[in-house]
Scaffold this motif. Structure first.
Motif, PDB file in Angstrom:
ATOM      1  N   GLU A 264     -15.758   8.412   0.654  1.00 38.70           N
ATOM      2  CA  GLU A 264     -14.662   9.078   1.370  1.00 38.70           C
ATOM      3  C   GLU A 264     -14.728   8.583   2.999  1.00 38.70           C
ATOM      4  OE1 GLU A 264     -13.338  13.620   3.379  1.00 38.70           O
ATOM      5  OE2 GLU A 264     -15.078  13.331   1.840  1.00 38.70           O
ATOM      6  N   VAL A 265     -13.527   8.211   3.445  1.00 37.38           N
ATOM      7  CA  VAL A 265     -13.701   7.183   4.724  1.00 37.38           C
ATOM      8  C   VAL A 265     -12.541   7.870   5.794  1.00 37.38           C
ATOM      9  CG1 VAL A 265     -13.564   5.155   5.849  1.00 37.38           C
ATOM     10  CG2 VAL A 265     -14.502   5.348   3.655  1.00 37.38           C
ATOM     11  N   VAL A 266     -13.046   8.239   6.903  1.00 35.57           N
ATOM     12  CA  VAL A 266     -11.934   8.499   8.245  1.00 35.57           C
ATOM     13  C   VAL A 266     -12.696   7.243   9.067  1.00 35.57           C
ATOM     14  CG1 VAL A 266     -12.004   9.888  10.142  1.00 35.57           C
ATOM     15  CG2 VAL A 266     -12.265  11.020   7.684  1.00 35.57           C
ATOM     16  N   VAL A 267     -11.131   6.732   9.430  1.00 39.29           N
ATOM     17  CA  VAL A 267     -11.298   5.363  10.426  1.00 39.29           C
ATOM     18  C   VAL A 267     -10.631   5.997  11.604  1.00 39.29           C
ATOM     19  CG1 VAL A 267     -10.476   3.463  10.966  1.00 39.29           C
ATOM     20  CG2 VAL A 267     -11.170   3.762   8.746  1.00 39.29           C
ATOM     21  N   ILE A 268     -11.465   5.822  12.698  1.00 38.30           N
ATOM     22  CA  ILE A 268     -10.946   6.059  13.971  1.00 38.30           C
ATOM     23  C   ILE A 268     -10.815   4.868  14.927  1.00 38.30           C
ATOM     24  CG2 ILE A 268     -11.343   7.534  16.233  1.00 38.30           C
ATOM     25  CD1 ILE A 268     -13.027   9.433  14.542  1.00 38.30           C
ATOM     26  N   ASP A 269      -9.667   4.652  15.186  1.00 32.49           N
ATOM     27  CA  ASP A 269      -9.196   3.460  16.186  1.00 32.49           C
ATOM     28  C   ASP A 269      -8.070   3.606  17.150  1.00 32.49           C
ATOM     29  OD1 ASP A 269      -8.442   0.530  16.590  1.00 32.49           O
ATOM     30  OD2 ASP A 269     -10.172   0.199  15.344  1.00 32.49           O
ATOM     31  N   SER A 270      -7.919   3.179  18.316  1.00 31.60           N
ATOM     32  CA  SER A 270      -6.886   3.344  19.184  1.00 31.60           C
ATOM     33  C   SER A 270      -6.033   2.032  18.906  1.00 31.60           C
ATOM     34  CB  SER A 270      -7.451   3.286  20.720  1.00 31.60           C
ATOM     35  OG  SER A 270      -8.040   1.821  20.969  1.00 31.60           O
ATOM     36  N   LEU A 271      -6.428   1.151  18.208  1.00 24.57           N
ATOM     37  CA  LEU A 271      -5.568   0.012  17.853  1.00 24.57           C
ATOM     38  C   LEU A 271      -5.188  -0.704  19.380  1.00 24.57           C
ATOM     39  CD1 LEU A 271      -2.978   1.430  15.333  1.00 24.57           C
ATOM     40  CD2 LEU A 271      -4.991   0.296  14.854  1.00 24.57           C
ATOM     41  N   CYS A 272      -5.995  -0.537  20.170  1.00 27.30           N
ATOM     42  CA  CYS A 272      -6.044  -1.652  21.387  1.00 27.30           C
ATOM     43  C   CYS A 272      -6.398  -3.071  20.983  1.00 27.30           C
ATOM     44  CB  CYS A 272      -6.854  -0.786  22.590  1.00 27.30           C
ATOM     45  SG  CYS A 272      -6.113   0.584  23.297  1.00 27.30           S
ATOM     46  N   ALA A 273      -7.256  -3.010  20.351  1.00 25.36           N
ATOM     47  CA  ALA A 273      -7.913  -4.225  19.684  1.00 25.36           C
ATOM     48  C   ALA A 273      -7.889  -4.602  18.261  1.00 25.36           C
ATOM     49  CB  ALA A 273      -9.439  -4.561  20.297  1.00 25.36           C
ATOM     50  N   GLY A 274      -7.952  -3.411  17.565  1.00 27.08           N
ATOM     51  CA  GLY A 274      -7.775  -3.510  16.039  1.00 27.08           C
ATOM     52  C   GLY A 274      -6.338  -3.413  15.810  1.00 27.08           C
ATOM     53  N   HIS A 275      -6.018  -3.867  14.494  1.00 22.02           N
ATOM     54  CA  HIS A 275      -4.682  -3.645  13.932  1.00 22.02           C
ATOM     55  C   HIS A 275      -4.466  -3.105  12.642  1.00 22.02           C
ATOM     56  CE1 HIS A 275      -3.883  -7.248  16.814  1.00 22.02           C
ATOM     57  NE2 HIS A 275      -5.231  -7.576  16.321  1.00 22.02           N
ATOM     58  N   ARG A 276      -3.387  -2.150  12.662  1.00 26.08           N
ATOM     59  CA  ARG A 276      -3.297  -1.287  11.450  1.00 26.08           C
ATOM     60  C   ARG A 276      -3.246  -2.050  10.258  1.00 26.08           C
ATOM     61  NH1 ARG A 276       0.284   1.542   8.167  1.00 26.08           N
ATOM     62  NH2 ARG A 276      -0.031   3.676   8.144  1.00 26.08           N
ATOM     63  N   ASP A 277      -2.726  -3.190  10.267  1.00 22.49           N
ATOM     64  CA  ASP A 277      -2.391  -3.940   8.913  1.00 22.49           C
ATOM     65  C   ASP A 277      -3.830  -4.440   8.374  1.00 22.49           C
ATOM     66  OD1 ASP A 277       0.290  -4.335   9.740  1.00 22.49           O
ATOM     67  OD2 ASP A 277       0.389  -6.302  10.325  1.00 22.49           O
ATOM     68  N   THR A 278      -4.660  -4.321   9.054  1.00 24.52           N
ATOM     69  CA  THR A 278      -6.011  -4.861   8.305  1.00 24.52           C
ATOM     70  C   THR A 278      -6.489  -3.694   7.271  1.00 24.52           C
ATOM     71  OG1 THR A 278      -7.457  -3.830  10.028  1.00 24.52           O
ATOM     72  CG2 THR A 278      -6.925  -6.005  10.261  1.00 24.52           C
ATOM     73  N   ILE A 279      -6.108  -2.607   7.493  1.00 31.51           N
ATOM     74  CA  ILE A 279      -6.480  -1.229   6.596  1.00 31.51           C
ATOM     75  C   ILE A 279      -5.262  -0.586   6.158  1.00 31.51           C
ATOM     76  CG2 ILE A 279      -8.708  -0.838   7.921  1.00 31.51           C
ATOM     77  CD1 ILE A 279      -7.275   1.185   9.251  1.00 31.51           C
ATOM     78  N   ALA A 280      -4.224  -1.173   6.237  1.00 30.31           N
ATOM     79  CA  ALA A 280      -3.022  -0.421   5.952  1.00 30.31           C
ATOM     80  C   ALA A 280      -2.773  -0.007   4.412  1.00 30.31           C
ATOM     81  CB  ALA A 280      -1.508  -1.377   6.171  1.00 30.31           C
ATOM     82  N   ARG A 281      -3.394  -1.067   3.517  1.00 31.31           N
ATOM     83  CA  ARG A 281      -3.400  -0.759   2.076  1.00 31.31           C
ATOM     84  C   ARG A 281      -3.855   0.379   1.845  1.00 31.31           C
ATOM     85  NH1 ARG A 281      -6.854  -4.697   3.281  1.00 31.31           N
ATOM     86  NH2 ARG A 281      -8.680  -5.062   2.270  1.00 31.31           N
ATOM     87  N   HIS A 282      -5.338   0.665   2.519  1.00 31.42           N
ATOM     88  CA  HIS A 282      -6.223   2.154   2.249  1.00 31.42           C
ATOM     89  C   HIS A 282      -5.508   3.157   2.743  1.00 31.42           C
ATOM     90  CE1 HIS A 282      -9.257  -0.898   1.019  1.00 31.42           C
ATOM     91  NE2 HIS A 282      -9.242  -1.503   2.499  1.00 31.42           N
ATOM     92  N   ILE A 283      -4.647   2.999   3.927  1.00 29.60           N
ATOM     93  CA  ILE A 283      -4.043   3.994   4.379  1.00 29.60           C
ATOM     94  C   ILE A 283      -2.618   4.470   3.517  1.00 29.60           C
ATOM     95  CG2 ILE A 283      -2.523   4.900   6.185  1.00 29.60           C
ATOM     96  CD1 ILE A 283      -4.076   2.800   8.126  1.00 29.60           C
ATOM     97  N   ASP A 284      -2.069   3.490   2.878  1.00 28.63           N
ATOM     98  CA  ASP A 284      -0.947   3.811   1.892  1.00 28.63           C
ATOM     99  C   ASP A 284      -1.210   4.393   0.647  1.00 28.63           C
ATOM    100  OD1 ASP A 284       0.606   2.667   3.974  1.00 28.63           O
ATOM    101  OD2 ASP A 284       0.837   0.752   3.231  1.00 28.63           O
ATOM    102  N   SER A 285      -2.506   4.078   0.154  1.00 26.28           N
ATOM    103  CA  SER A 285      -3.040   4.545  -1.048  1.00 26.28           C
ATOM    104  C   SER A 285      -3.692   5.680  -0.927  1.00 26.28           C
ATOM    105  CB  SER A 285      -3.942   3.369  -1.586  1.00 26.28           C
ATOM    106  OG  SER A 285      -5.061   3.168  -0.959  1.00 26.28           O
ATOM    107  N   CYS A 286      -3.910   6.305   0.304  1.00 23.47           N
ATOM    108  CA  CYS A 286      -4.631   7.376   0.569  1.00 23.47           C
ATOM    109  C   CYS A 286      -6.050   7.392   0.119  1.00 23.47           C
ATOM    110  CB  CYS A 286      -4.011   8.739  -0.138  1.00 23.47           C
ATOM    111  SG  CYS A 286      -2.662   9.003   0.395  1.00 23.47           S
ATOM    112  N   ASP A 287      -6.842   5.840   0.312  1.00 25.29           N
ATOM    113  CA  ASP A 287      -8.045   5.823   0.126  1.00 25.29           C
ATOM    114  C   ASP A 287      -8.960   6.259   1.324  1.00 25.29           C
ATOM    115  OD1 ASP A 287      -7.997   5.034  -2.500  1.00 25.29           O
ATOM    116  OD2 ASP A 287      -7.691   3.077  -1.874  1.00 25.29           O
ATOM    117  N   ILE A 288      -8.342   6.283   2.361  1.00 27.09           N
ATOM    118  CA  ILE A 288      -9.019   6.578   3.648  1.00 27.09           C
ATOM    119  C   ILE A 288      -7.990   7.608   4.703  1.00 27.09           C
ATOM    120  CG2 ILE A 288      -9.917   4.368   3.854  1.00 27.09           C
ATOM    121  CD1 ILE A 288      -8.110   3.737   6.163  1.00 27.09           C
TER     122      ILE A 288
END
Length: 311
Positions: free
Chosen positions: A26-50
């Motif tokens: 089970e994974v929770v990701v906390i990121d401001s997206l100032c340096a990171g990019h949502r696209d790098t984890i979008a598939r995990h968000i969309d599939s509700c894996d995180i």
């Protein structure tokens, strides 16, 4: 296992998230997206894996998301060594103060374990190379390195004061897909603008250790699974090094630019805070029976190909 990853949409963080999800955690990701990019984890968000929480660690509102976690991977940071010499404040805020706030949230919610990504720059201009974890004195020559060393001290104090455990990893140069800064990114961007000439900061003779990002993530998780102390500190890097000019040659080869001319700015340091020679001793993690499968040169070539594919 319930893991929290700060900076989980960033370079190393997103690769770590890939692995944790693959392990079924089970994974929770906390990121401001100032340096990171949502696209790098979008598939995990969309599939509700995180579960993704977009938040700045210097603000409030994210703390409850870590409630119940077994382990927190703290990767969120300002990673720009060069910029820290121009404007130190973002480095101090996003590294030291953000780490303090994470530790306070962990103390409040009784989160028992932290994994922290530090840096080889805490060693400064080390006189012993390869440099072991026991090397002293630790005298960083960059604001970035100083901020990471301060974070290490805070984490140690919280572990001993509040019964937490921590794994601190001092990285060599970690490179690969999704990287947004560093020498390879710099070279690629310069060559895209002007393939006829490549500016190389310094004299090109700076020699450092490089490790591909998947190897880095594997090393971190291996050490977390095999070392059980109050504060566990490990170097992570390759067992060799490569000079900057050779990196430039690999980049131009992979970009099919055989006629590019190199122009050196001169001096042994590429910028303020640059360490001309760096290789970490990795005997400590090797004693746990982990060792890198690729060296610096192969890591660079793998990384260049992956980063060109990203573009």
């Amino acid at each position: 296992m319930f893991d929290v990853v700060t900076g989980g949409a960033g370079f190393i963080g997103s690769h770590l998230v890939d692995t944790l999800v693959a392990q079924g955690n089970e994974v929770v990701v906390i990121d401001s997206l100032c340096a990171g990019h949502r696209d790098t984890i979008a598939r995990h968000i969309d599939s509700c894996d995180i579960r993704f929480v977009q938040a700045d660690l210097l603000s409030d509102g994210w703390q409850e998301a870590i409630n119940g976690a077994d382990r927190l991977f703290h990767l969120a940071a300002d990673p720009d060594v060069r910029q820290s010499a121009v404007n130190p404040d973002p480095t101090m805020q996003n590294n030291i103060m953000a780490t303090y706030r994470v530790l306070e949230a962990m103390r409040h919610w009784n989160i028992p374990e932290m994994v922290f990504t530090s840096t080889s720059t805490v060693y400064g201009d080390a006189s012993v190379i390869p440099t072991p974890e026991s090397y002293t004195p630790l005298e960083p020559i960059s604001v970035y390195g100083a901020s990471k060393l301060a974070c290490e001290a805070l984490i140690s104090a919280y572990c001993h004061s509040f019964g937490m455990s921590a794994w601190t990893f001092r990285f060599a140069n970690i490179i690969g897909s999704r990287s947004g800064h560093g020498v390879i990114t710099d070279f690629i961007h310069k060559l895209e603008k002007n393939p006829a000439e490549l500016e190389i900061l310094g004299d090109g003779k700076q020699i450092k250790s490089y490790l591909e990002v998947h190897e880095c993530v594997a090393a971190m998780l291996f050490a977390v699974g095999h070392a059980r102390g109050r504060v566990n500190t490990f170097n992570i890097g390759s067992e060799d090094w490569i000079d900057v000019k050779s990196i430039a040659e690999i980049v131009t080869e992979e970009m099919h630019l055989p006629d590019t001319k190199f122009r050196f700015t001169g001096g042994e340091r590429g910028w303020v805070g640059d360490v001309p020679k760096m290789q970490l001793a990795i005997d400590k993690i090797k004693a746990l029976r982990w060792k890198p499968q690729v060296g610096s040169r192969e890591s660079v070539r793998i990384a260049v190909r992956a980063m060109l594919d990203d573009a």
